[in-house]
Motif scaffolding. Structure first.
Motif, PDB file in Angstrom:
ATOM      1  N   TRP A  49      11.470  -3.594   1.572  1.00  6.25           N
ATOM      2  CA  TRP A  49      10.945  -3.694   0.210  1.00  6.25           C
ATOM      3  C   TRP A  49      10.023  -2.497  -0.086  1.00  6.25           C
ATOM      4  O   TRP A  49      10.160  -1.821  -1.118  1.00  6.25           O
ATOM      5  CB  TRP A  49      10.181  -5.003   0.016  1.00  6.25           C
ATOM      6  CG  TRP A  49       9.639  -5.126  -1.364  1.00  6.25           C
ATOM      7  CD1 TRP A  49       8.479  -4.581  -1.853  1.00  6.25           C
ATOM      8  CD2 TRP A  49      10.253  -5.784  -2.462  1.00  6.25           C
ATOM      9  NE1 TRP A  49       8.336  -4.871  -3.167  1.00  6.25           N
ATOM     10  CE2 TRP A  49       9.406  -5.614  -3.587  1.00  6.25           C
ATOM     11  CE3 TRP A  49      11.433  -6.528  -2.610  1.00  6.25           C
ATOM     12  CZ2 TRP A  49       9.713  -6.142  -4.837  1.00  6.25           C
ATOM     13  CZ3 TRP A  49      11.719  -7.051  -3.854  1.00  6.25           C
ATOM     14  CH2 TRP A  49      10.878  -6.857  -4.952  1.00  6.25           C
ATOM     15  N   GLY A  50       9.093  -2.242   0.817  1.00  5.83           N
ATOM     16  CA  GLY A  50       8.132  -1.159   0.594  1.00  5.83           C
ATOM     17  C   GLY A  50       8.811   0.198   0.551  1.00  5.83           C
ATOM     18  O   GLY A  50       8.468   1.057  -0.275  1.00  5.83           O
ATOM     19  N   ALA A  52      11.931   0.830  -0.271  1.00  8.24           N
ATOM     20  CA  ALA A  52      12.714   0.934  -1.506  1.00  8.24           C
ATOM     21  C   ALA A  52      11.782   1.210  -2.687  1.00  8.24           C
ATOM     22  O   ALA A  52      12.068   2.080  -3.529  1.00  8.24           O
ATOM     23  CB  ALA A  52      13.511  -0.348  -1.733  1.00  8.24           C
ATOM     24  N   ALA A  53      10.674   0.485  -2.737  1.00  7.23           N
ATOM     25  CA  ALA A  53       9.732   0.671  -3.847  1.00  7.23           C
ATOM     26  C   ALA A  53       9.184   2.098  -3.858  1.00  7.23           C
ATOM     27  O   ALA A  53       8.916   2.665  -4.923  1.00  7.23           O
ATOM     28  CB  ALA A  53       8.595  -0.335  -3.733  1.00  7.23           C
ATOM     29  N   ALA A  54       9.012   2.684  -2.671  1.00  2.00           N
ATOM     30  CA  ALA A  54       8.489   4.047  -2.582  1.00  2.00           C
ATOM     31  C   ALA A  54       9.606   5.075  -2.724  1.00  2.00           C
ATOM     32  O   ALA A  54       9.354   6.284  -2.688  1.00  2.00           O
ATOM     33  CB  ALA A  54       7.775   4.232  -1.247  1.00  2.00           C
ATOM     34  N   ARG A 195      -3.019  -5.017   0.250  1.00  2.30           N
ATOM     35  CA  ARG A 195      -2.452  -3.738   0.681  1.00  2.30           C
ATOM     36  C   ARG A 195      -2.961  -3.322   2.067  1.00  2.30           C
ATOM     37  O   ARG A 195      -2.273  -2.634   2.815  1.00  2.30           O
ATOM     38  CB  ARG A 195      -2.787  -2.638  -0.330  1.00  2.30           C
ATOM     39  CG  ARG A 195      -1.935  -2.719  -1.587  1.00  2.30           C
ATOM     40  CD  ARG A 195      -2.506  -1.884  -2.729  1.00  2.30           C
ATOM     41  NE  ARG A 195      -1.922  -2.288  -3.996  1.00  2.30           N
ATOM     42  CZ  ARG A 195      -0.797  -1.747  -4.497  1.00  2.30           C
ATOM     43  NH1 ARG A 195      -0.198  -0.773  -3.862  1.00  2.30           N
ATOM     44  NH2 ARG A 195      -0.296  -2.181  -5.630  1.00  2.30           N
ATOM     45  N   SER A 198      -0.453  -4.661   4.300  1.00  2.00           N
ATOM     46  CA  SER A 198       0.832  -3.938   4.290  1.00  2.00           C
ATOM     47  C   SER A 198       0.705  -2.592   5.009  1.00  2.00           C
ATOM     48  O   SER A 198       1.664  -2.092   5.588  1.00  2.00           O
ATOM     49  CB  SER A 198       1.339  -3.737   2.854  1.00  2.00           C
ATOM     50  OG  SER A 198       0.629  -2.716   2.184  1.00  2.00           O
ATOM     51  N   ASN A 205       1.909  -1.410  -0.510  1.00  2.00           N
ATOM     52  CA  ASN A 205       2.694  -2.199  -1.460  1.00  2.00           C
ATOM     53  C   ASN A 205       2.217  -3.647  -1.442  1.00  2.00           C
ATOM     54  O   ASN A 205       2.154  -4.282  -0.392  1.00  2.00           O
ATOM     55  CB  ASN A 205       4.188  -2.114  -1.070  1.00  2.00           C
ATOM     56  CG  ASN A 205       5.064  -2.795  -2.089  1.00  2.00           C
ATOM     57  OD1 ASN A 205       5.054  -4.020  -2.226  1.00  2.00           O
ATOM     58  ND2 ASN A 205       5.828  -1.999  -2.837  1.00  2.00           N
ATOM     59  N   ILE A 207       3.584  -6.480  -2.713  1.00  2.00           N
ATOM     60  CA  ILE A 207       4.585  -7.488  -2.330  1.00  2.00           C
ATOM     61  C   ILE A 207       4.803  -7.478  -0.815  1.00  2.00           C
ATOM     62  O   ILE A 207       4.896  -8.533  -0.164  1.00  2.00           O
ATOM     63  CB  ILE A 207       5.949  -7.217  -3.033  1.00  2.00           C
ATOM     64  CG1 ILE A 207       5.789  -7.201  -4.555  1.00  2.00           C
ATOM     65  CG2 ILE A 207       6.994  -8.249  -2.607  1.00  2.00           C
ATOM     66  CD1 ILE A 207       5.473  -8.539  -5.159  1.00  2.00           C
ATOM     67  N   THR A 208       4.877  -6.280  -0.250  1.00  2.03           N
ATOM     68  CA  THR A 208       5.025  -6.182   1.206  1.00  2.03           C
ATOM     69  C   THR A 208       3.878  -6.888   1.905  1.00  2.03           C
ATOM     70  O   THR A 208       4.074  -7.589   2.907  1.00  2.03           O
ATOM     71  CB  THR A 208       5.097  -4.699   1.622  1.00  2.03           C
ATOM     72  OG1 THR A 208       6.274  -4.124   1.043  1.00  2.03           O
ATOM     73  CG2 THR A 208       5.165  -4.544   3.129  1.00  2.03           C
TER      74      THR A 208
END
Lengths: 339, 339, 339
Positions: A49-50, A52-54, A195, A198, A205, A207-208
């Motif tokens: 997730w992290g 992909a977000a980055a 954060r 994470s 991130n 969500i992470t």
């Protein structure tokens, strides 16, 4: 949950492929000192997730490659079976695999570096464990820190290892008193606490961070509680000492104290009020150590990784019961003794 | 004197308050590796004199606070009683307490830092002692050095910890050959020898140096003799190697060699001609190590504290009688042995 | 050859002067982990050739002085007889003696520094050997590295120790991608492989490299083979990673990997395919470590010496058979255990 665990363990017993999978997931979970398949799976989910977000999927691919190479190296070196099954030879490799694409630009030479580094992290784990076992403490993530320092420092010496998200090297300079107006809002502070968790995997991130907390809950409520408490304490201490607000917001004062809190509060000692106070002191010292190591490493232009966690947790685990320090009296067998 | 000692020891046996006082004074005296109440009292007197002369009483208050916090932490951690009574858990704390107000500007956050640091110095003492005991050597003042490096390096990262008397960080540059005309007079050199002793507590004051010599005389004539001899040797070596004249005058090449001379010549070995020669080599190497560490730490803008003493004295205490180094032959149980 | 050996050994048994000579030559040979008189003699010949070619005979004289002072210090300290006879107390001293005139301008103070350093190298050897023996590994050339770091770092602090061939201190900066046109020719690469071996003694000379290979052949064909293979691998890895071409040409990426290859492939393990693969990984990691340490030490303006060899070889020797790392579970006797 227990039924699921029983079913999984039985499946693992029947299939070597599943056993390998099990070993790798537990290796991921050991980054936060847990030994749990589902926790490891969720950690990897959080990394994806992290990453992909980055917009940098190499981070997630690197994580898998690092985890696999480090674990296979341990198997090839015929390492202790029980330790392998607990994932003790995977957690440094996955961190190497996350760190290299975070700080360097990936290309053929950089992937070669990552693979050599992941294999080497297993040798470093065996080497450091031999020394720290004599001292009665675990190696923690020092094999990852040492290995990755070698890799990212080397990037300054080699033209085919282009530097991405770190540096430039600079002499330390005192931080100006935080200007008025850059005040941190409550929501930024809450986000900072998440954060910070994470960032244990070098990911910034929200969500992470939530996924990582859920992953800890699956394995141990105490671990999750100490992780969150450690992160909150780290933000408070960073505010009291006047840390850089953007660093606080990105969780950069949190990841080492989070690990120290989990380690001292829930893993290496049984949770109790006395232990909680001890872990609190360790957590506060970890924030100070993070600031200190950031200063010390600034001229080299590389990150400190989890060195603050490692050094502080070692210092809090090394004091042994009934220890009597060597006094200031003649040594018994020195080279000038009795001459 | 003996009658006084007997009377004091009896009084200490009757009152826990006096016992605590005794423990604290011995803690102060252990900074120069002594175990003597009166020596500790005189050391504290010398600190107050030096702090008053420098117009910075925080240094003296910090000394007391550091000494008390470190000792109480050791009591709360239920540390070895005999070591406590010898003051082995106080000497690092008093040095932390002197160092913080010397290099940082005191305020609420800095006092918080000092208190956390003093408590942590006891944990560092226990941790380092566990490792060095395996090696058969004492921890020396390394807990102080490590703790205070954390504290003063952190000051560059945190805005509420303003830096006072240290830095700025700078790359090393070769010292110009000492210009003619900056010759050091005999009186300056004599003063340098005394100030080298006062600098053991980070104080640059002639009277404090004299008080410290008197304090050593109370405890051990050998210790006083080696302290003075170590300081004289350090000034000579610094002149021969061409050190910065103002550094020589301020005693900055003296404090580590003084401690090395006391340690090797009078504490850890029985005084003899052979031991004196060994201590002489250690003292000379300490001056070189002081210059080396000053270079190595320059980019970080913090002091070396007594690191030169610690590293050199460890290296001179570690060689054990009849030691047979590991030869250049196959290792017996390496991971590739017999495969 | 065997007859010659027998004749020499008999002569050594009859004459203390010859025994001293034997001890010194073996000391020289131990720089590459050999125990052979003729090898040592050829190493010294190679040093004289290189020093003469570089127009700096102080290097060769320093080598002899360092070797003699270190060995005599070991005798005066009544060190283990068998270790003395194998030359284990000479190899650090000869390297100190080569290094000081290579990096500093010789004069009275610098010669004083060299002599103190050579004597100290023996104490450092005894000290470090005591610690590393507890870990089951040899001290390697770390006594040389540590001693010489003290000496050359100190040169920045003292005006009578003028700096010659090192520095200036500088913050690391990323190496530009190697420009087209500075391609290395085959003959330069061949020369680089040989010079990498001569650089073990800090000498950049083709003939010296050839003499050193011959010297190794006298003692052990495996050692010679691994030295050459290690040098070739180091050049290839340096090319793949994009190292500075002039550094590659001067053999600066070779000396540590050469030593790692000899150590892991032929000295501390019995040669085999499995061992060769292990040594190959160690050799590759040594090149990376060389680049990393070059970066890390750049702000201090001094060389890394053989630190990359020492650290990597330690990490590859420390993993012990059947090692079970300390797990992530409660420590058995920590200060908070059971409270």
């Amino acid at each position: 949950m227990e039924q699921l665990t029983a079913w999984w363990n039985e499946a693992v017993g029947r299939s070597y492929a599943l056993k390998l999978l099990d070993m790798h997931m537990r290796g991921a979970s050991q980054v936060m000192l847990q030994n749990n398949v589902l926790t490891g799976l969720l950690f990897i989910l959080g990394i994806f997730w992290g990453a992909a977000a980055a917009g940098n999927l190499s981070i997630a691919i690197g994580a898998i490659v690092g985890l696999v190479i480090a674990t296979l190296t341990a198997i090839l070196l015929r390492s202790d079976e029980a330790s392998l099954e607990q994932g003790l030879f995977g957690f440094n490799g996955i961190l190497v695999g996350v760190a290299v694409p975070t700080f360097l630009v990936m290309g053929p030479a950089t992937w070669f570096l990552l693979i050599i580094g992941a294999a080497f992290s297993t040798i470093a784990m065996l080497a450091i464990s031999h020394v720290t076992k004599l001292w009665g403490v675990p190696a923690l993530t020092f094999p990852f820190v040492l290995t990755t320092w070698f890799l990212v420092l080397a990037a300054y010496s080699f033209g085919h290892l282009p530097i991405g998200g770190m540096g430039p090297p600079a002499l330390p300079s005192p931080l100006a008193q935080s200007a008025p107006g850059i005040d941190l809002s409550a929501s930024v502070l809450l986000s900072a606490c998440i954060r910070g968790i994470s960032q244990v995997f070098l990911i910034n991130n929200f969500i992470t961070g939530i996924i990582f907390i859920a992953a800890l809950l699956v394995s141990s409520r105490w671990a999750a509680a100490f992780a969150v408490a450690g992160s909150v304490v780290s933000v408070i201490v960073a505010l009291v000492l006047g840390a850089n607000p953007s660093g606080i917001g990105a969780g950069l004062y949190g990841f080492s104290p989070v690990l120290t809190a989990i380690a001292l509060g829930s893993v290496f000692f049984e949770p109790s009020w006395r232990v909680a106070l001890f872990a609190l002191l360790g957590t506060i010292v970890s924030v100070i150590a993070q600031g200190a190591l950031d200063t010390a490493i600034a001229p080299l232009g590389v990150p400190t990784f989890t060195a603050a966690f490692v050094f502080v947790t070692w210092l809090f685990l090394l004091p042994k019961l009934n220890l009597k320090p060597h006094g200031h009296e003649p040594v018994s067998d020195g080279i000038m003794t009795g001459k």
